[in-house]
Write a protein that holds these residues in place. Structure first.
Motif: not given
Length: 206
Positions: A9-15
């Motif tokens: 996992x490199x990025x986590x956003x709201x969607x």
């Protein structure tokens, strides 16, 4: 069709989350991105590729059961990918299946974007057809220990992220605002805030 993608996992956003697999970043929309945590350890996400004239997107799920229910929901008139993700966001596949089998419209209309007409359509289209969702006994490779950062302290930033995620799922700002007082009573992780907020919204507690 991609069955699953394994990577970091490199990025986590709201969607959505971005998964790095062999140097390629895959944008994957999920019911609750905050169940994942950036880690050097690879994880597996079961995927569904959604193709329409105006959209090509990957949707990801923590289990095959969750993905199966999402695909079933897409076959219901009035439910698109965003609506399907919102229904699955509470993370209780069995609960959704039970509501459909019991023709519990009052429960189903509590999901954002689901009115009485859509709830009735869900029951008409899916009742008696969800056995495979619950009988899929594939192991869940997303244990909490794999995706949570148990050492990180909860902060107001985590609550802010949770509120943004709820809005991304389709909940109106006034609905989200009503559960904030309850959420403020505890110090939780972003994922835990989201789960508690969804429980409050679905149970009608304000």
């Amino acid at each position: 069709m991609f069955e699953y993608i394994t990577g970091q996992i490199e990025f986590i956003g709201p969607e959505y989350v971005v998964v790095d697999h062999n140097g390629i970043g895959y944008q994957i929309f999920t019911p609750n991105p905050y169940v994942f945590h950036k880690s050097s350890e690879p994880i597996r996400i079961y995927t569904y590729q959604y193709v329409r004239e105006d959209i090509l997107a990957l949707y990801g799920f923590k289990s095959r059961q969750e993905r199966s229910l999402f695909i079933k929901l897409l076959n219901v008139s009035g439910i698109g990918p965003k609506g399907g993700l919102a229904i699955l966001a509470a993370g209780q596949t069995e609960q959704v299946v039970q509501a459909i089998e019991n023709e519990d419209e009052k429960f189903l209309v509590k999901f954002p974007g689901v009115g009485k007409k859509t709830a009735r359509q869900m029951i008409l289209d899916l009742k008696g057809k969800l056995g495979e969702v619950l009988t899929d006994t594939a192991p869940d490779l997303f244990s909490d220990s794999a995706v949570f950062d148990t050492k990180s302290a909860s902060t107001s930033a985590e609550l802010d992220d949770a509120l943004e995620a709820l809005k991304a799922l389709g909940y109106a700002e006034r609905e989200v605002a009503r559960v904030v007082p309850e959420l403020l009573k505890e110090a939780l992780s972003t994922d835990q805030y989201i789960k508690k907020a969804l429980q409050l919204l679905l149970n009608g507690k304000r």
